[in-house]
Design a protein around this motif. Structure first.
Motif, short mmCIF file in Angstrom:
data_model
loop_
_atom_site.label_atom_id
_atom_site.label_comp_id
_atom_site.label_asym_id
_atom_site.label_seq_id
_atom_site.Cartn_x
_atom_site.Cartn_y
_atom_site.Cartn_z
N THR A 154 -5.92 -0.32 0.68
CA THR A 154 -6.81 0.42 1.87
C THR A 154 -6.20 -0.16 3.19
OG1 THR A 154 -8.28 1.53 2.98
CG2 THR A 154 -8.83 -0.74 2.03
N ASP A 155 -6.06 0.81 4.01
CA ASP A 155 -6.10 0.00 5.50
C ASP A 155 -7.16 0.35 6.61
OD1 ASP A 155 -5.57 2.60 5.96
OD2 ASP A 155 -3.43 2.09 6.93
N THR A 156 -8.29 0.85 5.82
CA THR A 156 -9.35 1.39 6.46
C THR A 156 -10.37 0.29 7.06
OG1 THR A 156 -10.32 1.98 4.56
CG2 THR A 156 -9.06 3.48 5.55
N SER B 212 1.58 0.71 11.31
CA SER B 212 0.53 1.61 11.74
C SER B 212 -0.88 0.83 11.81
CB SER B 212 0.55 2.84 10.81
OG SER B 212 0.34 2.09 9.35
N TRP C 204 -9.68 4.33 -2.76
CA TRP C 204 -8.77 3.78 -2.02
C TRP C 204 -7.15 4.34 -2.52
CZ3 TRP C 204 -9.13 -2.27 -1.25
CH2 TRP C 204 -10.08 -2.51 -0.71
N SER C 205 -6.12 3.85 -1.92
CA SER C 205 -4.86 4.18 -2.28
C SER C 205 -4.38 3.46 -3.37
CB SER C 205 -3.80 4.07 -0.89
OG SER C 205 -4.42 4.89 0.09
N LYS D 100 1.69 3.56 3.35
CA LYS D 100 1.51 3.00 4.60
C LYS D 100 2.59 2.95 5.37
CE LYS D 100 -0.71 0.01 7.33
NZ LYS D 100 -1.69 0.21 8.16
N THR D 101 2.59 3.39 6.69
CA THR D 101 3.68 3.59 7.85
C THR D 101 3.58 2.15 8.20
OG1 THR D 101 3.42 5.91 7.98
CG2 THR D 101 4.52 4.61 9.47
N PRO E 265 -2.81 -3.92 5.56
CA PRO E 265 -3.44 -3.40 4.04
C PRO E 265 -4.26 -4.43 3.66
CG PRO E 265 -0.95 -3.58 4.77
CD PRO E 265 -1.57 -4.32 5.77
N MET F 12 0.65 -1.14 -0.18
CA MET F 12 0.11 0.04 -0.10
C MET F 12 0.91 1.29 -0.08
SD MET F 12 -2.84 1.17 2.53
CE MET F 12 -3.60 2.74 2.76
N LYS F 13 0.51 2.01 -1.19
CA LYS F 13 1.41 3.40 -0.98
C LYS F 13 1.12 4.23 0.17
CE LYS F 13 2.74 6.97 -4.46
NZ LYS F 13 2.56 7.35 -6.00
N ALA G 182 7.68 -2.55 5.57
CA ALA G 182 6.36 -2.57 4.50
C ALA G 182 6.07 -4.06 4.22
CB ALA G 182 6.48 -1.83 3.16
#
Length: 1017
Positions: free
Chosen positions: A295-297, A156, A330-331, A152-153, A160, A149-150, A265
Motif C-alpha cells: 500500500t501507499d496509503t 506519486s 491492500w494492493s 504504483k506510479t 510503498p 507495489m502493483k 518503480a
C-alpha cells in the motif's frame, strides 16, 4: 560440511586456550570482527599479538577453521588447518582451506609463536558467516525477485509499504534466522513488529538509508541481518518494509545513466532464511505470487534526499508489521523488471559496516529561542531586521534546554541550537491537536546583520542549501499522551532546527541523532591548546557527517556527492581517525565502475562517484587521480594491497589514457578545478602536470607492491620524463634566480565566486610545495632557493609585499596559508620535511584569514568549504557554494598525527609494520603537550610528549605494538642527552642506536613501552 548459520548452542564460543592472557586478539575477517554476510571466496584474516616484553614479534602462526568451536583443534579442524606457517604476517592473510558454502557460520582461531619459537598464545575463537556467495542476484536467492507495489506510479505520493506473513513450521525450535535484503531505493525493515537492528557499542542500533548508494546499473548491495530474536518464540513471521526514493529516485542522481526524470518503480529484494534445530529450514522470499501485499496509503507521504520527509501520523496503520494485520484491502505486488534493463548488474554483499545511528554522539539542545515575530527591518544593515524573542519561553541554560518542553502557536518559531554541526536526523516529541502541521527546518548557521544573510538576525540561515528544502514535516494524530518521530528516509546536515506549526503545539523534546559509516574511531590527537583541540574535533565531526555510505563533499545542500578530489586529499586523515579501509575500498570499486560508465573513453576516472550529477568531462586532474591515490593510501595505512590488485587494470587504463591524450609532451590531461578555492591562484594546467607526475610515481610503487616489477620500472621512466618536461616548462633559472612559473595558464574556469580579474602568479604556495614534494628541480642549490621562496611567500612580511605589489598575498596577514584543495594536505608536511616545522606551527596557530583557526575563532564546529565561509566581521561568504561542513581542509590532521604527535607511516613498510616516531616540538612554544594514539593493524601506537626544563627538553612516552618496529627521531643536543631514566637510550633494552646528525637523534625501537627524555637546547 560446515555448521549452520549459528545462533543456537552450537554457536557458543568454546573456552579460550591462551598462554599469557589475551596475548592474541583483535581477530578480523575481511577487516571486520565476527562479520555476517561475507561473500569473499578467500577471506582475509587478521589478528594482533600483545606482549609487555620488549622486542617481541611474531615468528609463525597456525590458523584453524572449523564448522563448530569444539572442532578447533589440529586434529579436528574440518575446514582448514594452515599448519605452522613461518611468517610475521598478521594482516590480510588469505584463507586457503576447503571451499566455503553459502549462509554458513565458520569458527576460527589462530595460535602465534614469537621469533624465537616460544608460544605467545591462542586467540579466543571467533566466527564469520558467509552471505549468499553469488553476484548474479539469482544463485542463493531461492527465487527471490525484485517486487514493487502493483500499479504504483513512480514519484506519486506515499511511500510503498510491503508486507508478507507466513506461519512458522516449527516455532519452538527456531535455531537461527537471517534476513538478506536489498532495495532499488532505500528501505526500513521490520520483523514481527520490531525494527531490524545491527549490533553497536554493546547494544544495538538502526541503520539509516540502507543499502546505500552505488552505480545502480553496475552493482547493487544487499545486507545481512541476524533476526533470530525477532523470529523465535512467535507463531508466525511477518516481514514489513517501507521503501524510500533515496539516491535511486532522487534529484541527486539527475544526470546519471540510471536516472529517470519521471521516476523509477521502487523495489525490494529479500530472503528470510529460518533454520530449525531438527535440521530443516524455511525461506520467505520476495515474489509477485508469494502472498506479498502493498500500500501507499500509510503515513510516509513524501521523501527526498535533498528536500526531507513528510509524515502524517493520522495515516498510521497500527500493527501493519506484525502478525494478524488485515491487509485484504491492500494492493498486490508485481515484478519490477530491473534485471531486464540491466542484465549485467552485480548484486553483492555490502563488505563493511553500514551507515547507522550512533547513540553516544546524540546531541541535545544547548538553547531554545522562541520568536514571536520580526522587528527593526527599517534601518537594519541587511534590511531584514531581528527576531522578536519571548524571554518567558526562551531557555539559555544548556542543562535546562536539553529537556525543556516549549509551546509555540501559529506564526511563532522555536529555534533549537544543538551546539554541534552534525549529520543525521532529529528525533522529536510533540503534543497537539490532530491535523496540526509542524515543520522542522534544518540549517548550519544563524543569520546575522550582514548583506549575505537570508533572514532576520538570529533566525536560521538556509541560503547555502540552495534548492534543498531540508524540511521534516510531521502532521499530528492528536495523541494526548504525546507523539514521537524521527525521519528514516532522508538525512540532514545541521546544527540548528527551526520549528513552526499551523496550530498550538508543544515540542516535548528534540535530539540530534547522528548517523555515520565511520563507526569505529581509532585515532586521537590532543594538545594543551584548546583551539587546536577544537580544530581536531571539527575535523572529526566533518568526517563523521560526510562518511555516509560514500565519502561526500557536504551533507546539507543540493549536492552531497562523492567528489573524488575531496576524498583523495582527506583519505589519510580519514584512515588515521577511523577504521575506514573497507569503506574507502568499497568506494574505490564505485570509482572504477564510474570510469567505465562516465569516464572519457571508459578510462578516465571521474570527478564524482557514484552517479553523474555535476560530473565534469574534460580535465579532471586532482579529482580523477583519486583512482590511483586512494588505493595507494588504503594500502599504506592498512598494509593490505587487495584494493590495488582489484583496481590495477583500471589504474593502468587511466595512465595509458593520459599518455594517449598528451603523448610525448608528458603534460597532464588538464584540470577544470585546479587548486580549488585557493586564495592565491596557480595555473590549472600546471596542477594537472604535477598530478600526472604524482600518480606516475605512485604507480611505480604500487606495481612493485603487487609483484609487477617490470611495470614499476616503466612507471619510473614515465615519472622521469614528466619531471624533465615539467622542469623545462615551469622552472626558470634566468638571471641566476629560480622561478616556478605557476602563472603559465589560467586557474580554474569553473570556480564559483572567484574574482574574474585575479591572475595566476609565479611561485604560488601550492606550486612551490608540490615542486619540493616531487623533487621537480635539478640541484640542491635550487632546492634551498625554493624553500626560501616558500618561506617568503608564507612569511608575507612588508618586504615581500613591497616586492610583489600585484600579488594576492598583499591583502593577507603575515604567516598565512594561501592553498586550496590540492595544496592543503601537502603544506605542513612539506614544510616540516624541508626543515621548516617552525612555519608549519605558525600556520597552525594563525587565526587570521586564510588559516585553519579562522573558522574556529568564528565559531565553527566542523571544517568549512571556504577559508572565508563566514566571519563575525563580514558575514557569509559566496552563497553559490558555501558549505559549513566540508572536510577537505581538515587534511591538516594528517600532519597532526604524523608530525606533531609523530606517528608516521613508512612508505616502504605499509600498514605500520615499521613506522616512524618523529614528534616535532612546537618552536613557537604555544603547544607544550601532545598526546597521540592510533590503532594500527598491529595494535595501538602511542606518542605522548611534554616540554620540560623551561623549554629546553622534552619527555616522551612511546608505545610500539608487538610484531612491529619503529624508528625514533628526536631533537637532541647530543646522543648522550637522550635517556631512559638515567641510562642513555642507546644502551636500553630493545634499542639500536642509528646516529645523531644535525641535532636529530635516531634509533630503532623494538616493540614495547618507552619513557624517553631529551635535551634539545
Amino acid at each position: 560440511m560446515a555448521g549452520a548459520v549459528g545462533g543456537g548452542p552450537t554457536a557458543q564460543a568454546a573456552p579460550a586456550r591462551r598462554t599469557g592472557g589475551a596475548a592474541v586478539s583483535g581477530l578480523t575477517v575481511e577487516h571486520r570482527a565476527d562479520p555476517l554476510g561475507v561473500d569473499a571466496t578467500r577471506p582475509r584474516f587478521g589478528w594482533r599479538m600483545r606482549s609487555a616484553a620488549r622486542g617481541r614479534s611474531q615468528g609463525s602462526y597456525q590458523i584453524l577453521m572449523a564448522s563448530s568451536p569444539d572442532k578447533l583443534t589440529s586434529a579436528r579442524a574440518d575446514l582448514w588447518n594452515s599448519g605452522r606457517v613461518r611468517s610475521s604476517d598478521s594482516v590480510a592473510v588469505h584463507y586457503a582451506g576447503r571451499p566455503l558454502g553459502a549462509s554458513t557460520r565458520y569458527h576460527w582461531t589462530v595460535t602465534v609463536w614469537d621469533a624465537e619459537g616460544r608460544p605467545v598464545g591462542t586467540a579466543s575463537p571467533s566466527f564469520f558467516e558467509t552471505g549468499l556467495m553469488s553476484t548474479d542476484g539469482v544463485a542463493g536467492w531461492d527465487g527471490a525477485q525484485w517486487i514493487g507495489m502493483k500499479g504504483k506510479t513512480p514519484n506519486s505520493a506515499g511511500a510503498p509499504m510491503l508486507r508478507k506473513e507466513a506461519a512458522l513450521k516449527n516455532r519452538s525450535q527456531v535455531r537461527e534466522a537471517r534476513l538478506y535484503v536489498s532495495a532499488l531505493g532505500v528501505y526500513e525493515a521490520r520483523v514481527n513488529g520490531r525494527h531490524v537492528t545491527v549490533p553497536q557499542d554493546g547494544g544495538s542500533t538502526i541503520e539509516l538509508l540502507p543499502p546505500g548508494w552505488t552505480n545502480y546499473d553496475a552493482r547493487l548491495n544487499y545486507l545481512t541481518y541476524d533476526v533470530t530474536d525477532l523470529v523465535a518464540r512467535e507463531p508466525s513471521v511477518t516481514l514489513g518494509v517501507v521503501l524510500g526514493n533515496g539516491w535511486y529516485n532522487g534529484r541527486i542522481s539527475d544526470g546519471s545513466t540510471y536516472y529517470s526524470r519521471d521516476g523509477h518503480a521502487l523495489a525490494l529484494k529479500a530472503k528470510l532464511l529460518i533454520r530449525y534445530a531438527d535440521g530443516t529450514s524455511q525461506t520467505l522470499v520476495t515474489r509477485p505470487d508469494g502472498g506479498w501485499k502493498a500500500t501507499d496509503t500509510g503515513p510516509y507521504r513524501a521523501d527526498e534526499i535533498y528536500d526531507g520527509q513528510t509524515y502524517d501520523a493520522r495515516m498510521e496503520l497500527s500493527g501493519w508489521t506484525a502478525h494478524g494485520f488485515d491487509d485484504a484491502a491492500w494492493s498486490d505486488v508485481e515484478r519490477v523488471a530491473f534485471e531486464d534493463k540491466y542484465p549485467d548488474v552485480k548484486l553483492l554483499a555490502y563488505p563493511g559496516e553500514s551507515a547507522r545511528f550512533m547513540h553516544r554522539w546524540d546531541r541535545r539542545p544547548q538553547s531554545i529561542t522562541v520568536a514571536t515575530g520580526v522587528a527593526g527591518q527599517d534601518g537594519s544593515p541587511n534590511g531584514k531586521g531581528r527576531i522578536v524573542v519571548d524571554p518567558a519561553r526562551t531557555v539559555t541554560d544548556p542543562a535546562r534546554a536539553a529537556s525543556a518542553p516549549v509551546t509555540i502557536g501559529s506564526g511563532e518559531t522555536a529555534v533549537f541550537d544543538l551546539g554541534q554541526n552534525m549529520v543525521g536526523v532529529a528525533r522529536y516529541g510533540l503534543r497537539g491537536p490532530a491535523g496540526a502541521r509542524v515543520e522542522f527546518r534544518f540549517g548550519e548557521m544563524l543569520n546575522d546583520d550582514s548583506a549575505g544573510a537570508d533572514g532576520p538576525v538570529d533566525s536560521v540561515y538556509r541560503a547555502n542549501l540552495r534548492s534543498a528544502k531540508a524540511t521534516s514535516t510531521y502532521i499530528l494524530k492528536g495523541d494526548r499522551h504525546g507523539e514521537t518521530h524521527q525521519d528514516s528516509l532522508t538525512f540532514y546536515g545541521f546544527r540548528y532546527v527551526s520549528v513552526t506549526a499551523t496550530d498550538t503545539v508543544t515540542i516535548t523534546g528534540l535530539t540530534g541523532k547522528v548517523a555515520t559509516s565511520a563507526i569505529r574511531e581509532i585515532g586521537t590527537v590532543t594538545t594543551n591548546d584548546p583551539d587546536i583541540n577544537q580544530l581536531a574535533s571539527n575535523v572529526r565531526w566533518g568526517q563523521r557527517g560526510n562518511y555516509l555510505w560514500v565519502p561526500t563533499d557536504c551533507p546539507q545542500r543540493d549536492e552531497r556527492l562523492g567528489w573524488t578530489g575531496d576524498t583523495q586529499v582527506f583519505s589519510t586523515t580519514g584512515l588515521y581517525n577511523a577504521d575506514a579501509g573497507v569503506f574507502l575500498s568499497h568506494f574505490q570499486d564505485t570509482v572504477v565502475d564510474s570510469a567505465v560508465i562516465y569516464g572519457e573513453d571508459k578510462a578516465q576516472f571521474t570527478g564524482v562517484a557514484p552517479g553523474g550529477r555535476y560530473n565534469f568531462p574534460g580535465g579532471g586532474s586532482g579529482w580523477a587521480d583519486c583512482g590511483v591515490v586512494l588505493p595507494w593510501t588504503v594500502w599504506q595505512m592498512t598494509g593490505d594491497a587487495t584494493v590495488v590488485e582489484r583496481s590495477w587494470p583500471a589504474m593502468t587504463r587511466y595512465l595509458d589514457w593520459i599518455q594517449q591524450q598528451t603523448g610525448d609532451t608528458y603534460a597532464g590531461q588538464g584540470s577544470l578545478t585546479g587548486d580549488w578555492l585557493a586564495p592565491q591562484k596557480t595555473s590549472a594546467q600546471m596542477m594537472s602536470d604535477i598530478y600526472y607526475g604524482y600518480v606516475a610515481r605512485l604507480m611505480a610503487q604500487l606495481a612493485r607492491a603487487i609483484g609487477r616489477p617490470a611495470e614499476g620500472e616503466t612507471y619510473d621512466r614515465l615519472f622521469a620524463r614528466i619531471k624533465q618536461a615539467f622542469i623545462a616548462k615551469y622552472l626558470s633559472i634566468e638571471g641566476g634566480t629560480v622561478t616556478v612559473r605557476s602563472s603559465l595558464g589560467d586557474a580554474s574556469p569553473i570556480e564559483p565566486g572567484a574574482d574574474p580579474n585575479q591572475k595566476t602568479e609565479d611561485n604560488s604556495q601550492t606550486a612551490l610545495l608540490w615542486v619540493l614534494k616531487l623533487g621537480f628541480y635539478e640541484t640542491e642549490a635550487q632546492r634551498r632557493t625554493l624553500v626560501g621562496l616558500l618561506a617568503d611567500n608564507i612569511g608575507n612580511d612588508a618586504g615581500y609585499k613591497a616586492a610583489h605589489p600585484n600579488s594576492s598575498r598583499v591583502k593577507y596577514a603575515e604567516h598565512t596559508l594561501s592553498v586550496g584543495f590540492l595544496g592543503v594536505n601537502v603544506l605542513a608536511p612539506v614544510l616540516t620535511d624541508e626543515g621548516r616545522a617552525d612555519l608549519a606551527y605558525k600556520l597552525l596557530h594563525q587565526d587570521a584569514l586564510p588559516s585553519w583557526l579562522f573558522s574556529v575563532k568564528n565559531g565553527a564546529t566542523t571544517v568549512w568549504e571556504r577559508w572565508n565561509s563566514y566571519s563575525k566581521e563580514d558575514g557569509f561568504g559566496p552563497v553559490s557554494m558555501n558549505s559549513f561542513n566540508h572536510y577537505a581542509y581538515g587534511a591538516i590532521m594528517e600532519w597532526m598525527y604524523a608530525y606533531m604527535a609523530g606517528i608516521a607511516g613508512d612508505p616502504d613498510s605499509p600498514g605500520f609494520k615499521h613506522f616512524l616516531l618523529q614528534p616535532h616540538v612546537d618552536p613557537t612554544g604555544r603547544i607544550t603537550q601532545v598526546s597521540g594514539a592510533y590503532q594500527s593493524p598491529y595494535g595501538e601506537i602511542r606518542s605522548e610528549w611534554k616540554v620540560q626544563d623551561g623549554g629546553r627538553g622534552v619527555v616522551c612516552d612511546l608505545v610500539v605494538p608487538a610484531n612491529s618496529e619503529a624508528t625514533l627521531r628526536l631533537p637532541a643536543v647530543s646522543a648522550d642527552s637522550v635517556r631512559e631514566g638515567h641510562t642513555p637510550l642507546a644502551r636500553a633494552e630493545g634499542v639500536r642506536f642509528v646516529g645523531h646528525t644535525d641535532g636529530v637523534y635516531v634509533c630503532r625501537l623494538m616493540s614495547g613501552r618507552y619513557s624517553v627524555s631529551a635535551r634539545f637546547r
